[in-house]
Enzyme design. Structure first.
Site, mmCIF file in Angstrom:
data_model
loop_
_atom_site.group_PDB
_atom_site.id
_atom_site.type_symbol
_atom_site.label_atom_id
_atom_site.label_comp_id
_atom_site.label_asym_id
_atom_site.label_seq_id
_atom_site.Cartn_x
_atom_site.Cartn_y
_atom_site.Cartn_z
ATOM 1 N N HIS A 118 -32.011 12.698 31.673
ATOM 2 C CA HIS A 118 -31.026 11.939 32.450
ATOM 3 C C HIS A 118 -30.379 12.893 33.451
ATOM 4 C CE1 HIS A 118 -31.007 8.526 29.557
ATOM 5 N NE2 HIS A 118 -31.239 9.481 28.669
ATOM 6 N N VAL A 119 -30.465 12.562 34.735
ATOM 7 C CA VAL A 119 -29.819 13.408 35.746
ATOM 8 C C VAL A 119 -28.710 12.661 36.488
ATOM 9 C CG1 VAL A 119 -31.750 14.991 36.034
ATOM 10 C CG2 VAL A 119 -31.659 12.916 37.430
ATOM 11 N N ASN A 135 -31.832 4.225 33.162
ATOM 12 C CA ASN A 135 -30.648 3.450 32.761
ATOM 13 C C ASN A 135 -29.393 3.927 33.499
ATOM 14 O OD1 ASN A 135 -30.825 5.872 31.256
ATOM 15 N ND2 ASN A 135 -29.531 5.052 29.625
ATOM 16 N N LYS A 181 -39.745 2.061 30.697
ATOM 17 C CA LYS A 181 -38.802 2.408 29.629
ATOM 18 C C LYS A 181 -38.186 1.131 29.076
ATOM 19 C CE LYS A 181 -36.257 4.774 26.828
ATOM 20 N NZ LYS A 181 -35.372 5.891 27.155
ATOM 21 N N HIS A 218 -36.863 3.236 23.483
ATOM 22 C CA HIS A 218 -35.729 3.643 22.655
ATOM 23 C C HIS A 218 -35.857 2.823 21.376
ATOM 24 C CE1 HIS A 218 -31.428 5.012 22.103
ATOM 25 N NE2 HIS A 218 -31.564 4.087 21.158
ATOM 26 N N HIS A 236 -37.159 10.360 21.651
ATOM 27 C CA HIS A 236 -36.200 11.087 20.812
ATOM 28 C C HIS A 236 -36.299 10.703 19.332
ATOM 29 C CE1 HIS A 236 -34.199 7.398 21.916
ATOM 30 N NE2 HIS A 236 -33.714 7.869 23.042
ATOM 31 N N ASP A 265 -33.601 14.685 26.349
ATOM 32 C CA ASP A 265 -32.572 13.645 26.370
ATOM 33 C C ASP A 265 -31.225 14.241 26.762
ATOM 34 O OD1 ASP A 265 -31.497 11.095 26.232
ATOM 35 O OD2 ASP A 265 -31.217 11.124 24.057
ATOM 36 N N HIS A 269 -21.951 13.804 30.431
ATOM 37 C CA HIS A 269 -20.771 12.972 30.690
ATOM 38 C C HIS A 269 -19.601 13.912 30.966
ATOM 39 C CE1 HIS A 269 -22.533 9.172 29.241
ATOM 40 N NE2 HIS A 269 -23.055 9.865 28.252
#
EC number: 3.5.2.3
Length: 339
Positions: A14-15, A40, A94, A133, A167, A239, A243
């Site tokens: 996630h970037v 997402n 995904k 997921h 994951h 993963d 935040h």
């Protein structure tokens, strides 16, 4: 002692977007050759056009790095849209079960519904790779296990579709990978090195809160064993999910661990501890190249040596801090050169 890793690949990353992307992307784009980018976002990547625009943002803020884009699985993925995506070089779908993780409110509510199966049939015909997921509603430590029946159905119904259990967190899922030729998995640093004790064994540590949850010592040990032997159906996927601290310290803590700044040194330390450094190259790159049939990636050599690396306490996004996994600790390996 030194080790050189060739073309590291992060198969789950996630970037974020906007200013947050600009703050965190370098921690992945500099040491890694490529990464599978998660869709997402606050505005999910539901079609080819949106996905290509996001790819452009990543490319604009990086160099010598290949973002491997994924589409957010949704009912709007017609055969024509999937054909368009494949033509544009997008090879990953995904699938998020509705509500199971960050920005999954637009996820799939009926995993075995007619529309879902229709899209998967088209995806199989076109040669997409399905990343899932793999959690279902239920007790928090059993959510992955409760998704096994769905995974079994997918594996049987679409034998030519490569399905990645993202994951992997539950040791009971290992049998599925060994049973079905078309089931694979990614492993994170945190699931192979941490347990629930790190999250809540002392004071609650919000920076170790992720989904799926880090679990028991048995889970951690079984998953670590897969990584250390570089099981051929397993690839590394961090993963890493940043935040800002103000959100991580709020009453409604978002799931996500920001591990990108420490990944390669921490993996070297972990593999050396267990006398498995010779398998790190396969875990960090070679397996992913085979599983995802990746070629023509940017060439990258990362030389690490056994010298202390003090993990920064945070990085900055404008005036906000982003906490880093294992902040303030000293790792025994450090990146010396990236070429």
């Amino acid at each position: 002692m030194e080790i050189t890793l060739f073309d590291p690949i992060d198969a789950h990353l996630h970037v974020r977007e906007g200013v947050l992307l600009k703050a965190v992307l370098k921690y992945s784009s500099e040491p890694f050759s490529a990464a599978v980018i998660m869709p997402n976002l606050s505005k999910p990547l539901i079609d080819t056009q949106i996905t290509l625009e996001y790819e452009g943002e990543i490319l604009k803020n990086s160099s010598n790095f290949k973002p491997l884009m994924s589409l957010y699985f949704n009912d709007g993925l017609t055969l024509e849209e999937l054909q368009h995506a494949k033509h544009q070089g997008i090879k990953f779908l995904k699938l998020y079960p509705k509500g199971m993780t960050t920005n999954a409110q637009n996820g799939t509510s009926d995993l075995l519904g007619e529309k879902t199966l229709e899209i998967l049939e088209d995806a199989q015909k076109l040669g997409f790779i399905l990343c899932i997921h793999a959690e279902q509603a239920g007790f928090c430590l059993d959510k992955e296990f409760l998704c096994h029946s769905v995974l079994e159905t997918f594996a049987h119904s679409f034998p030519k579709l490569k399905i990645i259990i993202e994951h992997l967190s539950d040791w009971r899922s290992i049998a599925l990978i060994e049973k079905h030729d078309n089931l694979y998995a990614t492993l994170t640093l945190h699931h192979i090195s941490m347990t629930l004790d790190d999250l809540l064994g002392g004071s609650l540590n919000p920076h170790c809160f992720c989904k799926p949850l880090i679990k028991t010592q048995k889970d951690q040990e079984r998953l670590l064993s897969l990584a250390l032997k570089a099981h051929p159906k397993i690839s590394f996927g961090s993963d890493s999910a940043p935040h800002v601290i103000s959100k991580k310290h709020s009453a409604n803590i978002p799931a996500g661990i920001f591990s990108a700044p420490i990944l390669l040194p921490a993996l070297c330390e972990l593999f050396e501890k267990h006398n498995a450094l010779e398998n790190l190259q396969a875990f960090i790159s070679d397996n992913a190249k085979k599983i995802y049939t990746l070629d023509n990636l940017p060439s990258k050599k990362v030389r690490l040596s056994k010298k202390p690396f003090i993990v920064p306490t945070h990085t900055l996004c404008l005036n906000e801090k982003i906490a880093i996994l294992r902040e303030g600790e000293t790792l025994s390996w450090n990146i010396q050169e990236i070429a």
